[in-house]
Design a protein around this motif. Structure first.
Motif, PDB file in Angstrom:
ATOM      1  N   PHE A 100     -23.364  76.418  -2.467  1.00 35.36           N
ATOM      2  CA  PHE A 100     -23.082  76.724  -1.574  1.00 35.36           C
ATOM      3  C   PHE A 100     -21.237  77.445  -1.592  1.00 35.36           C
ATOM      4  O   PHE A 100     -20.723  77.636  -1.019  1.00 35.36           O
ATOM      5  N   ALA A 101     -21.184  76.752  -2.769  1.00 33.49           N
ATOM      6  CA  ALA A 101     -19.372  77.023  -3.558  1.00 33.49           C
ATOM      7  C   ALA A 101     -19.494  78.710  -3.885  1.00 33.49           C
ATOM      8  O   ALA A 101     -18.413  79.206  -3.279  1.00 33.49           O
ATOM      9  N   ASP A 128     -15.172  80.294   3.340  1.00 37.07           N
ATOM     10  CA  ASP A 128     -15.007  81.587   4.926  1.00 37.07           C
ATOM     11  C   ASP A 128     -16.581  80.558   5.440  1.00 37.07           C
ATOM     12  O   ASP A 128     -16.534  80.727   6.628  1.00 37.07           O
ATOM     13  N   ARG A 129     -17.581  80.067   5.152  1.00 37.50           N
ATOM     14  CA  ARG A 129     -18.470  80.104   5.738  1.00 37.50           C
ATOM     15  C   ARG A 129     -19.192  81.433   6.533  1.00 37.50           C
ATOM     16  O   ARG A 129     -19.566  81.487   7.704  1.00 37.50           O
ATOM     17  N   LYS A 130     -19.057  82.118   6.021  1.00 36.88           N
ATOM     18  CA  LYS A 130     -20.102  82.912   6.989  1.00 36.88           C
ATOM     19  C   LYS A 130     -21.319  83.066   7.397  1.00 36.88           C
ATOM     20  O   LYS A 130     -21.938  83.399   8.412  1.00 36.88           O
ATOM     21  N   ASN A 154     -22.306  73.891   6.257  1.00 38.67           N
ATOM     22  CA  ASN A 154     -22.240  75.326   6.306  1.00 38.67           C
ATOM     23  C   ASN A 154     -21.860  75.827   7.907  1.00 38.67           C
ATOM     24  O   ASN A 154     -23.078  76.820   8.369  1.00 38.67           O
ATOM     25  N   LYS A 155     -21.791  75.207   9.293  1.00 34.12           N
ATOM     26  CA  LYS A 155     -21.419  75.566  10.106  1.00 34.12           C
ATOM     27  C   LYS A 155     -22.595  75.494  10.686  1.00 34.12           C
ATOM     28  O   LYS A 155     -23.166  76.653  11.988  1.00 34.12           O
ATOM     29  N   GLY A 156     -23.906  75.081  10.458  1.00 35.55           N
ATOM     30  CA  GLY A 156     -25.758  74.598  10.524  1.00 35.55           C
ATOM     31  C   GLY A 156     -26.264  74.080  11.947  1.00 35.55           C
ATOM     32  O   GLY A 156     -24.795  72.723  12.477  1.00 35.55           O
ATOM     33  N   SER A 186     -22.772  88.040  12.046  1.00 31.84           N
ATOM     34  CA  SER A 186     -23.411  86.361  11.418  1.00 31.84           C
ATOM     35  C   SER A 186     -24.365  86.888  11.114  1.00 31.84           C
ATOM     36  O   SER A 186     -25.369  87.416  11.830  1.00 31.84           O
ATOM     37  N   GLN A 187     -24.452  85.474  10.095  1.00 26.81           N
ATOM     38  CA  GLN A 187     -25.356  85.870   9.113  1.00 26.81           C
ATOM     39  C   GLN A 187     -25.611  84.278   9.580  1.00 26.81           C
ATOM     40  O   GLN A 187     -25.733  83.603   9.651  1.00 26.81           O
TER      41      GLN A 187
END
Length: 1124
Positions: free
Chosen positions: A463-464, A470-472, A497-499, A445-446
């Protein structure tokens, strides 16, 4: 210049003074020769034939005791005591009375010839005693019974079994007990989770819902007309002893809503409505486990439901700052451990209030990080600026010390230049990637937190490169200010980015908007329905009303919290991962200590527990509070590492084994400080450790070698024991758990002594008691019972203690049983706190045995420990002397200490006896060459740690000898008579001069920030006139540093010395070469005591030798950087 030959006169003076002590009558002889050279092994004193001890030999008296003129005129019956000591058994006493008729005991008389080995107890006529009325024998009489007590234990030898303690089995058993206790708490929390999730599943949201709930701030409040306020209906509150007599409602919970939230917001009203179903579970949990205390539900919407219900009071500004979502238990339960890089824009466009809001945002993010998280902060414009330059390129643990350190550096940020976000993002991704490969941190988790007033690009190429597909690493973006021109770019970055994206326009918006990221990070746990049980480290939540009310009476209460997340189980929202909140219950650390049988750990033994981070949950050396007018928490009290109290373990062998949850044994020599850190006991400890399953904690037990490794069991009948427990002088350790009186309300008012009596008589069959411990209490009560009658007879004898020098006699046994006898009225006691709860170091408590017990146990068996208690003030102004001795069962292989007995007397009484002795002359012609009255010498009586008990200058009493006679103390250290022991304190508080800054204050207080935001809005209205100047002037209280120094107490590490005498050296003489003379001295130990008499030449001054002090020295650390 004086010649070295002067040492012979000083030595002669010292030796003569020691000889002169034998001329003391009655109690003074007792104090300075026989009691300072008292009875040795009580077992060895038991005579095979008491009658054989009596001899009619006046010549013996003349030869070993007294000048001829002091021999009683009547026919003397002399009891000769050999090297083993002396004692009058009842049978012996009766035979003596038959022989002498009207004779009675007059006292202990010791001669110079029998200085170290012999003393004679003789029976004398009443006429001789009458001549000595001014010199009472009470101290001798009191301690004579000590021998009888030893013999009493010996009488029960056939009923005593001595056992060696199996430390590994003991720690496993204790860990199992704690596991069961923790399991009960976690099951209560689990029932709350199930009830909350079921209630929410059945609830349908109603935006127009009107619901009158019990608001914790408004309950029982009325308006001017006497009517209850809205949300403030009548709420019955009754003081409850289980909750420290706070007024509570054990039938209902109530709800607290933060001041900055609308208490009728539809989301809050709906949440309060469906969570009402928890009331039934709260009550049921309390019925199942009456040891439970506070239970609660912290909602993701911000409200806090607490059971039992209690009244909350706003502060002086009408504000309640408590937000449950900021609490560690909430954050740890809601999210997983995480690695976070915070990027702060400090370009020129961030000047003024924007930078202030940005700093507050960073500070609020830090509030949400816990000890399992890692972070770093980077400020950027055209260049990167690590907030802490020494920690660039890595992440640090988010413990309190690190977070506060970074907060201090936030104030140094200023805005200028152009923002280059691309270089900041590259640095953040590289840092997280490298840290991930180290195996530290959360690994999975970062997140990157971006705080800026805009972004000119979406930076998709970065970001790419680092994060897709994976968008970790999640990206959370915080747009500062009202402008929305760059909002789309920041939204895209977060969503891609899943934020999460949020805009913060004022300081008042900061806290609520920062909280949103926690819900995003909790989604994986919600979706997977991971109901992990979370345990916090030990902490004090002083924002809660119960903590605030308790703080004034008994100090802040350390606790740990068990918590679990509550998720939505509705199918239509399950994929969104909705966190409803967190439920929890508190477990006071003192409850953990109740599961530990202190009597099995020995006098110096103790148990301790740590978290998986190595932080102390409970340890007798943990000092979370300091006194500065009142008790306050140390800033880092909740993150004290085991290595900081068990500092002798330089390689962290013990700490690492426990952090890794191993089971095993470790041994090392330790230096344990006692008596407010002034004295040290050096011993070898064996450590046994194992993990507590179902928790992140590990448990350890320390047993001291020698008597600490053995335990003995005695056996008497219940009838015998109950009879002797009825004595009025008997008390038991309040903090020891003989019987569990918390399980049933009707038992909570009982003392432990009352509970034992009712349990043994069958009047309370529901009581759960420690049968093994109670059996030992009964045994100790029977064995020690005769001393109460003996002390009472002494108190009734008006001729004894006529000047009331001896004030109290006391006894303690290994089971926490105490007997106390006052020889003066309670109001006449010089030390009113002694043996009361106010003087924790001198009573049995959950952590340790009394100080006088512990020190006596480390002396040679049969010897006495004398000391002046240290006050909490800088200067020691105690007016009493405490003396104690241990009672030890002797065996060829094992010698457990079973009890200790002592007295406390007036310091003036003690010193007067000393000076009377030192001024007497024992020479045949009555002329002596020198005495302590001679101005050419100084006489001192010091203890084995170098503290002065008697000095010609009364102001020196209690001071360290090295501060008064630095040259002599230095010589004693050189000669090996005393040795210096270096100690370390990693929980110290040091005074430091610190720049005070108003801006720092604003960052820590969101409500001050809120009021400042109002000013900012007004400024915006006229910004077009004098944009920068006006803003700068208006916000000067927020951003300008006041350049003034303020003295504060800050956590620090210190090194300080302690001193201990060398036991094998009984007598030492020395000469010290000073500037123009030789300074001579003689020091000799008072046999069978911890005292030394020192005679020092007063005519030669050694001003060139500085005093030796015990003042601590702050340890300064220097960071060394290796060249690459």
């Amino acid at each position: 210049m004086r010649s070295p030959a002067s040492s012979s006169s000083a030595r002669a003076a010292g030796l003569w003074l020691l000889e002169a002590l034998s001329g003391l009558p009655s109690a003074a002889r007792y104090l300075f020769r026989c009691s300072l050279s008292p009875f040795t092994s009580p077992v060895s004193l038991f005579p095979p034939d008491p009658a054989a001890l009596f001899v009619n030999e006046p010549a013996l008296v003349k030869r070993h005791c007294l000048p001829q003129e002091h021999v009683p005129a009547v026919e003397g019956v002399v009891l000769r005591c050999a090297e083993g000591g002396e004692h009058l058994e009842p049978t012996t006493w009766r035979r003596a009375q038959n022989v002498q008729g009207e004779c009675r005991a007059a006292g202990l008389l010791c001669s110079a010839g029998a200085l170290r080995k012999h003393c004679e107890l003789f029976l004398s006529a009443e006429s001789w005693t009458a001549d000595q009325e001014s010199d009472p024998a009470l101290p001798r009489q009191i301690f004579r019974r000590r021998v009888g007590l030893g013999l009493k234990y010996k009488e029960y030898e056939k009923d005593v079994a001595i056992e060696e303690i199996d430390g590994l089995q003991l720690v496993k058993k204790l860990a199992k007990n704690m596991e069961e206790m923790f399991h009960k708490k976690s099951e209560a929390v689990r029932r709350l989770v199930e009830a909350a999730e079921d209630a929410y599943l059945k609830h349908e949201f109603d935006a127009d819902l009107q619901y009158e709930y019990f608001n914790a701030v408004l309950i029982n409040e009325r308006d001017e007309e006497g009517n209850y306020l809205e949300l403030g209906k009548e709420f019955i509150l009754v003081p409850n002893d289980h909750f420290n007599n706070l007024p509570v409602n054990i039938s209902l919970s109530d709800v607290q809503v933060p001041t900055n939230m609308y208490n009728k917001d539809p989301a809050i009203v709906n949440g309060v409505y469906w969570s009402e179903s928890l009331n039934k579970v709260f009550v049921d949990n309390f019925d199942r486990d009456p040891s439970l205390i506070w239970q609660y539900f912290g909602s993701a919407k911000g409200f806090f439901r607490q059971y039992p219900g209690i009244k909350w009071e706003p502060d002086e500004n009408g504000v309640i700052a408590f937000d449950c979502r900021n609490r560690k238990w909430y954050i740890q339960a809601a999210t997983s451990p995480k690695d976070v890089v915070i990027l702060v824009d400090v370009s020129g466009s961030m000047k003024g209030l924007r930078l202030t809001i940005a700093k507050q945002t960073v500070s609020s993010i830090l509030d949400t990080l816990g000890d399992d998280d890692f972070f770093n902060i980077i400020a950027y414009n055209e260049e990167l600026h690590y907030v802490e330059p020494c920690l660039n390129g890595t992440l640090v643990q988010a413990d309190r010390a690190n977070k506060e350190h970074f907060r201090e550096h936030l104030d140094k940020l200023f805005a200028k230049g152009i923002g280059m976000l691309d270089i900041a993002l590259n640095e953040a991704f590289n840092m997280l990637n490298e840290f991930n490969h180290t195996g530290q941190g959360s690994i999975c988790s970062q997140a990157i937190m971006l705080i800026t007033d805009g972004a000119v690009d979406t930076y998709d190429t970065i970001f790419a490169k680092y994060n897709w597909p994976d968008r970790k690493v999640r990206i959370f973006t915080y747009l500062i200010g009202r402008e929305a021109a760059f909002a789309d770019n920041l939204k895209w970055m977060a969503c891609a980015n899943k934020g999460f994206f949020t805009q913060i326009s004022t300081l008042a918006d900061v806290q609520e908007n920062v909280m949103e990221y926690l819900h995003v990070l909790s989604r994986p746990k919600v979706i997977d329905q991971e109901h992990d049980v979370v345990w916090t480290e030990a902490y004090v939540d002083s924002t809660l009303p119960q903590a605030q009310k308790l703080a004034d009476d008994q100090g802040l209460v350390l606790m740990t919290t068990v918590a679990m997340p509550v998720f939505s189980k509705q199918n239509e929202t399950r994929s969104k991962g909705i966190l409803l909140g967190v439920v929890g219950t508190d477990v006071p650390v003192k409850e953990l200590l109740k599961t530990i049988p202190k009597y099995k750990l020995g006098i110096h033994g103790y148990a301790f527990a740590i978290t998986n981070n190595g932080y102390i949950l409970t340890h007798p050396e943990l000092r979370p509070l300091y006194e500065e007018g009142k008790k306050r928490r140390k800033p880092n009290y909740s993150s004290v590492d085991l290595s900081e109290v068990e500092w002798e373990d330089r390689d962290d062998v013990l700490r690492n084994a426990m952090v890794n949850r191993k089971t095993g044994k470790f041994s090392m020599e330790v230096k344990k400080t006692v008596d407010k850190g002034k004295r040290v006991l050096v011993m070898t400890n064996d450590y046994y450790y194992t993990d507590i399953k179902g928790t992140p904690f590990s448990l350890g037990v320390a047993l001291s070698r020698g008597h600490g490794k053995y335990f003995f069991r005695g056996n008497v009948t219940v009838e015998e024991g109950l009879h002797d427990l009825e004595h009025p002088d008997v008390s038991l350790a309040d903090e020891w758990s003989y019987c569990n009186t918390d399980l049933h309300p009707e038992h909570r008012q009982m003392t432990q002594l009352e509970a034992i009596k009712r349990y043994l008589t069958g009047k309370e069959p529901l009581l759960q008691c420690d049968k093994e411990l109670i059996q030992e209490v009964l045994f100790d009560a029977v064995v020690s019972a005769p001393i109460e009658a003996y002390w009472t007879s002494l108190a009734l004898n008006k001729s004894e203690n006529s000047d009331k020098g001896v004030e109290v006699a006391f006894l303690g046994t290994r089971t926490g049983l105490s007997r106390i006898n006052l020889f003066v009225g309670p109001e006449q006691l010089t030390n009113q706190d002694f043996l009361t709860a106010e003087d924790k170091e001198n009573i049995f408590n959950a952590d340790h045995f009394p100080l006088w017990y512990r020190r006596a146990a480390e002396q040679i068996p049969g010897s006495f420990v004398y000391s002046i208690p240290f006050s909490t003030e800088t200067a020691n102004k105690s007016n009493v002397v405490t003396a104690s001795t241990a009672i030890q069962l002797l065996d060829d292989r094992k010698s457990p200490v079973v009890a200790a007995v002592g007295i406390q007397m007036k310091l003036e009484f003690f010193q007067r006896k000393f000076w009377t002795a030192s001024r007497q002359c024992a020479s045949l012609d009555g002329r002596c060459a020198i005495s302590c009255d001679d101005e050419s010498i100084n006489c001192y009586l010091i203890d084995n740690n170098g503290f002065i008990l008697v000095s010609e200058d009364y102001r020196q009493t209690g001071n360290f000898f090295g501060e008064v006679e630095g040259a002599v103390m230095n010589k004693l250290l050189t000669m090996g008579s005393f040795k210096r022991i270096t100690l370390y304190d990693y929980q110290a508080m040091c005074r430091t001069n610190k720049e005070s800054s108003d801006s720092a204050h604003s960052l820590l207080d969101p409500y001050n920030a809120f009021f400042a935001a109002v000013k900012w809005i007004m400024t915006e209205l006229v910004l077009f006139l004098v944009e920068f100047n006006l803003c700068s002037w208006w916000h000067s209280d927020l951003t300008a540093k006041a350049q003034r120094l303020k003295q504060t107490l800050e956590p620090c590490d210190t090194e300080y010395p302690a001193f201990v005498s060398e036991r094998t050296i009984k007598e030492t003489t020395g000469n010290i070469a000073c500037d123009d003379c030789f300074k001579s001295f003689v020091i000799q130990q008072i046999p069978s005591s911890n005292l030394f008499m020192v005679v020092v030449d007063n005519e030669c001054f050694c001003d060139s030798v500085p005093p030796i002090t015990m003042a601590p020295i702050e340890i300064r650390y220097i960071l060394l950087f290796a060249k690459l």
